[in-house]
Design a protein around this motif. Sequence first.
Motif, PDB file in Angstrom:
ATOM      1  N   SER A  82       0.825  -1.207   0.000  1.00 38.38           N
ATOM      2  CA  SER A  82       0.000   0.000   0.000  1.00 38.38           C
ATOM      3  C   SER A  82       0.863   1.262   0.000  1.00 38.38           C
ATOM      4  CB  SER A  82      -0.944  -0.004   1.207  1.00 38.38           C
ATOM      5  OG  SER A  82      -1.953  -0.992   1.054  1.00 38.38           O
ATOM      6  N   ASN A  83       1.938   1.255   0.764  1.00 38.72           N
ATOM      7  CA  ASN A  83       2.838   2.405   0.781  1.00 38.72           C
ATOM      8  C   ASN A  83       3.494   2.625  -0.583  1.00 38.72           C
ATOM      9  OD1 ASN A  83       2.432   3.162   3.460  1.00 38.72           O
ATOM     10  ND2 ASN A  83       4.031   1.806   4.222  1.00 38.72           N
ATOM     11  N   ALA A  84       3.638   1.558  -1.359  1.00 42.69           N
ATOM     12  CA  ALA A  84       4.253   1.652  -2.681  1.00 42.69           C
ATOM     13  C   ALA A  84       3.281   2.144  -3.751  1.00 42.69           C
ATOM     14  CB  ALA A  84       4.817   0.297  -3.091  1.00 42.69           C
ATOM     15  N   GLY A  85       1.997   2.237  -3.412  1.00 40.81           N
ATOM     16  CA  GLY A  85       1.014   2.736  -4.367  1.00 40.81           C
ATOM     17  C   GLY A  85       0.050   1.704  -4.891  1.00 40.81           C
ATOM     18  N   GLY A  86       0.244   0.425  -4.506  1.00 41.27           N
ATOM     19  CA  GLY A  86      -0.705  -0.621  -4.870  1.00 41.27           C
ATOM     20  C   GLY A  86      -1.700  -0.845  -3.751  1.00 41.27           C
ATOM     21  N   LEU A  87      -2.381  -1.994  -3.783  1.00 43.53           N
ATOM     22  CA  LEU A  87      -3.312  -2.332  -2.706  1.00 43.53           C
ATOM     23  C   LEU A  87      -2.777  -3.547  -1.963  1.00 43.53           C
ATOM     24  CD1 LEU A  87      -6.169  -1.701  -1.415  1.00 43.53           C
ATOM     25  CD2 LEU A  87      -6.892  -3.779  -2.605  1.00 43.53           C
ATOM     26  N   GLY A  88      -2.374  -3.342  -0.706  1.00 40.97           N
ATOM     27  CA  GLY A  88      -1.969  -4.448   0.134  1.00 40.97           C
ATOM     28  C   GLY A  88      -3.185  -5.128   0.740  1.00 40.97           C
ATOM     29  N   ILE A  89      -3.070  -6.431   0.989  1.00 40.75           N
ATOM     30  CA  ILE A  89      -4.199  -7.188   1.542  1.00 40.75           C
ATOM     31  C   ILE A  89      -3.742  -8.095   2.674  1.00 40.75           C
ATOM     32  CG2 ILE A  89      -5.869  -9.021   1.050  1.00 40.75           C
ATOM     33  CD1 ILE A  89      -6.475  -7.821  -1.566  1.00 40.75           C
ATOM     34  N   LEU A  90      -4.397  -7.979   3.830  1.00 41.01           N
ATOM     35  CA  LEU A  90      -4.218  -8.909   4.931  1.00 41.01           C
ATOM     36  C   LEU A  90      -5.022 -10.167   4.659  1.00 41.01           C
ATOM     37  CD1 LEU A  90      -4.755  -6.499   7.980  1.00 41.01           C
ATOM     38  CD2 LEU A  90      -2.561  -7.278   7.051  1.00 41.01           C
ATOM     39  N   THR A  91      -4.536 -11.306   5.110  1.00 42.27           N
ATOM     40  CA  THR A  91      -5.275 -12.559   4.956  1.00 42.27           C
ATOM     41  C   THR A  91      -5.933 -12.906   6.285  1.00 42.27           C
ATOM     42  OG1 THR A  91      -3.682 -13.284   3.299  1.00 42.27           O
ATOM     43  CG2 THR A  91      -5.128 -14.961   4.226  1.00 42.27           C
ATOM     44  N   ALA A  92      -7.255 -12.860   6.304  1.00 42.78           N
ATOM     45  CA  ALA A  92      -7.980 -12.987   7.573  1.00 42.78           C
ATOM     46  C   ALA A  92      -7.658 -14.284   8.300  1.00 42.78           C
ATOM     47  CB  ALA A  92      -9.488 -12.882   7.318  1.00 42.78           C
ATOM     48  N   LEU A  93      -7.627 -15.406   7.572  1.00 44.08           N
ATOM     49  CA  LEU A  93      -7.500 -16.689   8.238  1.00 44.08           C
ATOM     50  C   LEU A  93      -6.069 -17.043   8.624  1.00 44.08           C
ATOM     51  CD1 LEU A  93     -10.144 -18.847   6.344  1.00 44.08           C
ATOM     52  CD2 LEU A  93     -10.403 -17.425   8.384  1.00 44.08           C
ATOM     53  N   THR A  94      -5.114 -16.137   8.384  1.00 43.78           N
ATOM     54  CA  THR A  94      -3.799 -16.320   9.008  1.00 43.78           C
ATOM     55  C   THR A  94      -3.902 -16.034  10.497  1.00 43.78           C
ATOM     56  OG1 THR A  94      -3.152 -14.028   8.575  1.00 43.78           O
ATOM     57  CG2 THR A  94      -2.502 -15.651   6.942  1.00 43.78           C
ATOM     58  N   GLN A  95      -4.964 -15.354  10.871  1.00 49.26           N
ATOM     59  CA  GLN A  95      -5.188 -15.015  12.272  1.00 49.26           C
ATOM     60  C   GLN A  95      -6.087 -16.079  12.911  1.00 49.26           C
ATOM     61  OE1 GLN A  95      -3.418 -12.538  13.462  1.00 49.26           O
ATOM     62  NE2 GLN A  95      -2.675 -12.140  11.374  1.00 49.26           N
ATOM     63  N   PRO A  96      -5.705 -16.608  14.060  1.00 49.71           N
ATOM     64  CA  PRO A  96      -6.450 -17.731  14.651  1.00 49.71           C
ATOM     65  C   PRO A  96      -7.868 -17.402  15.089  1.00 49.71           C
ATOM     66  CG  PRO A  96      -4.724 -16.957  16.141  1.00 49.71           C
ATOM     67  CD  PRO A  96      -4.501 -16.273  14.831  1.00 49.71           C
ATOM     68  N   THR A  97      -8.146 -16.125  15.382  1.00 48.98           N
ATOM     69  CA  THR A  97      -9.485 -15.730  15.820  1.00 48.98           C
ATOM     70  C   THR A  97      -9.851 -14.387  15.192  1.00 48.98           C
ATOM     71  OG1 THR A  97      -8.798 -14.422  17.740  1.00 48.98           O
ATOM     72  CG2 THR A  97      -9.041 -16.817  18.064  1.00 48.98           C
ATOM     73  N   PRO A  98     -11.136 -14.061  15.151  1.00 50.22           N
ATOM     74  CA  PRO A  98     -11.537 -12.734  14.670  1.00 50.22           C
ATOM     75  C   PRO A  98     -10.888 -11.600  15.466  1.00 50.22           C
ATOM     76  CG  PRO A  98     -13.427 -14.184  14.717  1.00 50.22           C
ATOM     77  CD  PRO A  98     -12.308 -14.934  15.380  1.00 50.22           C
ATOM     78  N   GLU A  99     -10.708 -11.775  16.754  1.00 53.85           N
ATOM     79  CA  GLU A  99     -10.090 -10.719  17.562  1.00 53.85           C
ATOM     80  C   GLU A  99      -8.617 -10.522  17.203  1.00 53.85           C
ATOM     81  OE1 GLU A  99     -11.382  -8.373  19.592  1.00 53.85           O
ATOM     82  OE2 GLU A  99     -13.218  -9.175  18.686  1.00 53.85           O
ATOM     83  N   VAL A 118     -14.123 -28.400  10.611  1.00 54.91           N
ATOM     84  CA  VAL A 118     -14.601 -27.404  11.582  1.00 54.91           C
ATOM     85  C   VAL A 118     -14.354 -26.033  10.958  1.00 54.91           C
ATOM     86  CG1 VAL A 118     -14.440 -26.530  13.929  1.00 54.91           C
ATOM     87  CG2 VAL A 118     -13.953 -28.945  13.472  1.00 54.91           C
ATOM     88  N   PRO A 119     -15.321 -25.535  10.189  1.00 59.17           N
ATOM     89  CA  PRO A 119     -15.091 -24.267   9.484  1.00 59.17           C
ATOM     90  C   PRO A 119     -14.965 -23.091  10.443  1.00 59.17           C
ATOM     91  CG  PRO A 119     -17.381 -24.971   9.264  1.00 59.17           C
ATOM     92  CD  PRO A 119     -16.643 -26.108   9.904  1.00 59.17           C
ATOM     93  N   PRO A 120     -14.155 -22.107  10.078  1.00 59.14           N
ATOM     94  CA  PRO A 120     -14.036 -20.899  10.901  1.00 59.14           C
ATOM     95  C   PRO A 120     -15.375 -20.159  10.948  1.00 59.14           C
ATOM     96  CG  PRO A 120     -12.288 -21.018   9.241  1.00 59.14           C
ATOM     97  CD  PRO A 120     -13.290 -22.062   8.879  1.00 59.14           C
ATOM     98  N   ASP A 121     -15.493 -19.260  11.893  1.00 59.69           N
ATOM     99  CA  ASP A 121     -16.697 -18.434  11.993  1.00 59.69           C
ATOM    100  C   ASP A 121     -16.545 -17.267  11.023  1.00 59.69           C
ATOM    101  OD1 ASP A 121     -18.861 -16.885  12.641  1.00 59.69           O
ATOM    102  OD2 ASP A 121     -18.568 -17.012  14.810  1.00 59.69           O
ATOM    103  N   TYR A 122     -16.874 -17.534   9.751  1.00 56.51           N
ATOM    104  CA  TYR A 122     -16.677 -16.523   8.718  1.00 56.51           C
ATOM    105  C   TYR A 122     -17.467 -15.252   9.005  1.00 56.51           C
ATOM    106  CZ  TYR A 122     -14.601 -20.311   5.976  1.00 56.51           C
ATOM    107  OH  TYR A 122     -13.808 -21.344   5.541  1.00 56.51           O
ATOM    108  N   GLY A 123     -18.661 -15.412   9.552  1.00 57.85           N
ATOM    109  CA  GLY A 123     -19.475 -14.248   9.875  1.00 57.85           C
ATOM    110  C   GLY A 123     -18.804 -13.340  10.891  1.00 57.85           C
ATOM    111  N   ALA A 124     -18.136 -13.943  11.869  1.00 57.22           N
ATOM    112  CA  ALA A 124     -17.446 -13.162  12.894  1.00 57.22           C
ATOM    113  C   ALA A 124     -16.239 -12.430  12.302  1.00 57.22           C
ATOM    114  CB  ALA A 124     -17.013 -14.061  14.045  1.00 57.22           C
ATOM    115  N   TYR A 125     -15.503 -13.107  11.417  1.00 60.40           N
ATOM    116  CA  TYR A 125     -14.381 -12.443  10.749  1.00 60.40           C
ATOM    117  C   TYR A 125     -14.886 -11.265   9.913  1.00 60.40           C
ATOM    118  CZ  TYR A 125     -10.771 -15.910  11.903  1.00 60.40           C
ATOM    119  OH  TYR A 125      -9.850 -16.692  12.558  1.00 60.40           O
ATOM    120  N   ALA A 126     -15.990 -11.487   9.187  1.00 61.56           N
ATOM    121  CA  ALA A 126     -16.553 -10.413   8.369  1.00 61.56           C
ATOM    122  C   ALA A 126     -16.993  -9.239   9.230  1.00 61.56           C
ATOM    123  CB  ALA A 126     -17.729 -10.946   7.551  1.00 61.56           C
TER     124      ALA A 126
END
Length: 358
Positions: free
Chosen positions: A35-52, A80-88
């Motif tokens: 993002s600092n370089a002028g593009g769009l950086g993206i975090l990957t939600a499910l690299t994080q173990p919980t929504p918090e 055991v699918p993640p709680d996608y709604g909580a991540y969203a």
Amino acid sequence: MPFNTALTRALGIKVPVVQGGMQWVGYAELASAVSNAGGLGILTALTQPTPEDLRKEIRRCRRMTPNPFGVNLTLLPALVPPDYGAYAQVIIDEGIRIVETAGNSPGPVIKKLKAADCIVLHKCTTIRHAASAAKMGVDFLSIDGFECAGHVGEHDLTNFILLSRARQSLGVPFIASGGFADGHGLAAALSLGAEGINMGTRFMCTVEAPIHNNIKEAIVQAQETDTELVLRRWKNTSRLFANKVAKEAVKVERESKEGKFEEIAPFVSGKRGRQVFLNGDKDYGVWTAGQVIGLIHDIPTCDTLVKRIEREAIETMRKTSSLVTGEDAVPRPGGGAALGQNVNNPEAELYGVGKAKL
């Protein structure tokens, strides 16, 4: 600002380049650098173990860049699918307005995100799936060709065909994903009707990518033939780096008489794949890589890479436009030789003008 596409306007970025969401790679270090370089950086939600934990990572990324960035939320089959709604919901609560979605049955998540006025980029590997996503109201379709890393779909459609089909039949702007590493690719994608490109493997091989340098060096040394398609037998095909584990997995998959997933499961463990990025042993487990590895020859910073892509794309488009002559001009090949004189091509009359006379 040299680029003015639907993507740059909607996302507020300077260069139409998106860093795709990548498991165990899409952390704040990489997303903020892109993002600092002028593009769009993206975090990957499910690299994080919980929504918090995702909430914390979003806030960490925001401290590292004042520019727009997004979050990837991929919906995949799981016991055991993640709680996608909580991540969203965390994505929405934290004020993220750009979300990359992918995977199976994304309708409920997309509906939730659109209700919160998010810009949704949805990844698809077929035009049929893209058309379905368009009906759900996504803002951009990320058209994923067979060249890509990770989940390639089951139809083996390359981007040359997919992008042209998207241009012909979709009423939603689209991004080209899979097989892109430089400005020449960006120029080609724009020429085929895309509004920008999505790069994953290329961004893995940057200074800021939070993976072991040995893996980056392995990408630099690799050829475009150094990937394997795994899990095809179970219609969950993934393109992986062709290391020892991936090759053994393919061998088991092809030679198994019963075709039980349990036979191959130990080879495709996601936990072992994550360790690859930490311990630097490219053969410790499976990890995704696209055919684009054959185009990657260095490990630049994200800033250097994005600026290079910008420069190359502009130069390529200018060179291409210079090939167009005036409406009344008659090209004279061979430095002035008239067409049909056989000066540089003895078979010109057979395969050129003369062919019409046969």
